[in-house]
Design an enzyme around this catalytic site. Structure first.
Site, PDB file in Angstrom:
ATOM      1  N   TYR A  34       0.841  -1.192  -0.125  1.00  0.00           N
ATOM      2  CA  TYR A  34      -0.111  -0.029   0.074  1.00  0.00           C
ATOM      3  C   TYR A  34       1.011   1.262   0.007  1.00  0.00           C
ATOM      4  O   TYR A  34       1.938   1.232   0.639  1.00  0.00           O
ATOM      5  CB  TYR A  34      -1.020   0.153   1.208  1.00  0.00           C
ATOM      6  N   TYR A  64      -0.707  -9.961   0.898  1.00  0.00           N
ATOM      7  CA  TYR A  64       0.268  -9.215   1.682  1.00  0.00           C
ATOM      8  C   TYR A  64       0.331  -9.859   3.293  1.00  0.00           C
ATOM      9  O   TYR A  64      -0.553 -10.148   3.657  1.00  0.00           O
ATOM     10  CB  TYR A  64       0.547  -7.650   1.824  1.00  0.00           C
ATOM     11  N   ARG A  81      -2.673 -11.927   3.953  1.00  0.00           N
ATOM     12  CA  ARG A  81      -4.312 -11.593   3.456  1.00  0.00           C
ATOM     13  C   ARG A  81      -4.454 -12.166   2.028  1.00  0.00           C
ATOM     14  O   ARG A  81      -3.775 -11.816   1.142  1.00  0.00           O
ATOM     15  CB  ARG A  81      -4.331  -9.978   3.599  1.00  0.00           C
ATOM     16  N   HIS A 123      -7.250  -8.420  -2.111  1.00  0.00           N
ATOM     17  CA  HIS A 123      -8.460  -8.137  -1.985  1.00  0.00           C
ATOM     18  C   HIS A 123      -8.520  -6.587  -2.423  1.00  0.00           C
ATOM     19  O   HIS A 123      -7.584  -5.942  -2.248  1.00  0.00           O
ATOM     20  CB  HIS A 123      -9.008  -8.294  -0.492  1.00  0.00           C
ATOM     21  N   HIS A 139     -10.635  -3.175  -1.008  1.00  0.00           N
ATOM     22  CA  HIS A 139     -11.390  -2.586   0.116  1.00  0.00           C
ATOM     23  C   HIS A 139     -12.467  -1.644  -0.825  1.00  0.00           C
ATOM     24  O   HIS A 139     -12.170  -0.896  -1.632  1.00  0.00           O
ATOM     25  CB  HIS A 139     -10.826  -1.646   0.918  1.00  0.00           C
TER      26      HIS A 139
HETATM   27 FE    FE Z   1      -6.041  -4.540   2.984  1.00  0.00          FE
END
Ligand code: FE
Lengths: 236, 197
Positions: free
Chosen positions: A103, A142, A152, A155, A157
């Site tokens: 991110y 990640y 995770r 995905h 969000h």
């Molecule tokens: Fe996330």
């Protein structure tokens, strides 16, 4: 058309205390929630329409000088109420990591590369049919520190408004067949298997653009349905 | 039985800021923590506080959303006839800072209709999102200087000893606007009352 919001539907949501997701242990209320009737404050909600959103906000691959790395994908679908009726003019905001699983958020220090051509934030407003469409790249999985070797599943969000304060939803869209599903306490905070499946997009070969982008379809159902005449409005 | 079942909620996670509250990022914010438009009707106020977790520590990565009527008790965008103060949205977002503090510049809402024709005391609907919160937490801010609190139909559903958790205290002024302090305790002894609606 005024919608009603049966509390019954809320059973699909995870419990605030979902102990396998460690963060919930100190951030979930311990006292029972106070159940309240729906007043004007709950039955109204903010309106953000096309005038607030730039045309280009829905294409996450053109926000920089060059093109981002990764698989280009189309993510599209319909937003509807519990009667399956389209919800037009509904704001959808999305954010995601890049194809390497990183991110741009300053707190994300996962040692995967940033992509100078990808920020990962987008938004759009559904059209008259409740339809929306984003162009982006497929996010990578990640790691996080919830438990040893926690990763995770990939995905995106999503944050949606819908017609009222009660239809507000923040969720995550997953990709079909992800091997990390059984190990992810966030995905599994939704305890009903059928409800979990509603968070998984479907591969959409029809919508794929040859030699350009793969496509995934993700329909979203927000709270709210039409009142039927025999229902008591105070106990609907 | 509804035909279509709702999409379940998931946590907003720790990394939402660059999309939802992008003040520190190169992305235009759609919603801010300043609701004061030129046409906002009502007394300008500040609402601010700190969010604490079950260990009593401030929560630095939460997002607070508010939804409220204007000073005359009117909700934006929901009347059949457009309001004359169309720029006022009644909706705001604030991210928490490193100390877990959020804050809004807004107007004090007026009373709005409640169930069974009873008026509700002035209040602000609040949604709280964060890592570790799997589904929006819903609470309300009331104001300590409102006599109508005593007959508010929603407050009356809350056990009396817990009602103070929903009442903002007037702590001072800033730039001529009264400050109302409203701390939120996610869990523990001082736990804020949260609603299901
Ligand atoms: Fe996330």
């Amino acid at each position: 058309m005024a919608l009603i919001y049966p509390q019954e539907s809320l059973k699909a949501h995870p419990s605030y205390l979902s102990p396998d997701y460690v963060g919930t242990r100190i951030r979930s209320p311990k006292r029972p929630l106070v159940i309240i009737p729906h007043t004007l404050s709950e039955l109204t909600g903010p309106v953000y329409g096309h005038e607030s959103v730039a045309e280009t906000d829905a294409d996450l691959t053109i926000q920089h000088e060059g093109e981002p790395l990764g698989e280009r994908i189309i993510v599209h679908g319909h937003v509807m109420d519990e009667d399956g009726r389209p919800l037009p003019n509904t704001l959808i905001e999305i954010w995601q990591c890049n194809s390497a699983g990183r991110y741009i958020h300053v707190v994300d220090q996962h040692p995967a590369p940033l992509d100078p051509n990808f920020s990962g934030a987008g938004r759009c407003v559904t059209n008259g049919d409740g339809y929306y469409k984003f162009i982006t790249v497929k996010p990578g999985p990640y790691p996080w520190r919830n438990h040893p070797n926690a990763w995770r599943p990939a995905h995106i969000h999503l944050s949606l408004f819908g017609p009222s304060f009660l239809s507000r939803l923040v969720t995550q869209m997953y990709f079909p067949g992800d091997p990390l599903f059984p190990f992810d306490p966030i995905f599994n905070s939704v305890t009903d298997e059928r409800a979990r499946e509603r968070m998984i997009s479907t591969f959409d070969l029809e919508a794929t653009q040859p030699e350009w982008a793969l496509a995934f379809r993700f329909n979203i159902v927000l709270r709210g349905r039409e009142q039927t005449f025999f229902e008591d409005p105070h106990h609907g | 039985m509804a035909e279509h079942e709702i999409t379940p909620s998931q946590t907003v996670g720790p990394f939402f800021a660059y999309a939802l509250t992008p003040t520190a990022y190169d992305f235009a914010a759609l919603v801010s923590n300043n609701l004061l438009t030129d046409d906002a009707v009502g007394q300008a106020i500040r609402v601010e506080g700190t969010i604490y977790d079950g260990q009593g520590l401030p929560v630095p990565d939460a997002m607070v959303e508010i939804w409220q009527a204007d000073g005359q008790g009117r909700f934006a965008g929901n009347d059949t006839a457009p309001l004359p103060n169309g720029a006022f949205k009644g909706f705001g977002r604030s991210e928490c800072d490193k100390l877990g503090q959020y804050g809004f510049a807004t107007v004090k809402p007026g009373p709005v209709p409640g169930p069974d024709g009873r008026q509700q005391a002035p209040h602000i609907n609040v949604g709280i999102f964060a890592r570790g919160i799997v589904r929006r937490l819903f609470t309300r801010i009331y104001f300590e200087d409102e006599a109508a609190n005593g007959s508010d139909p929603i407050l009356s559903l809350v056990p009396e000893e817990l009602r103070p958790t929903l009442i903002a205290r007037r702590t001072g002024d800033r730039d001529g606007a009264p400050i109302y302090a409203f701390d939120i305790y996610l869990q523990g002894e001082l736990e804020t009352v949260f609603f299901e609606a």
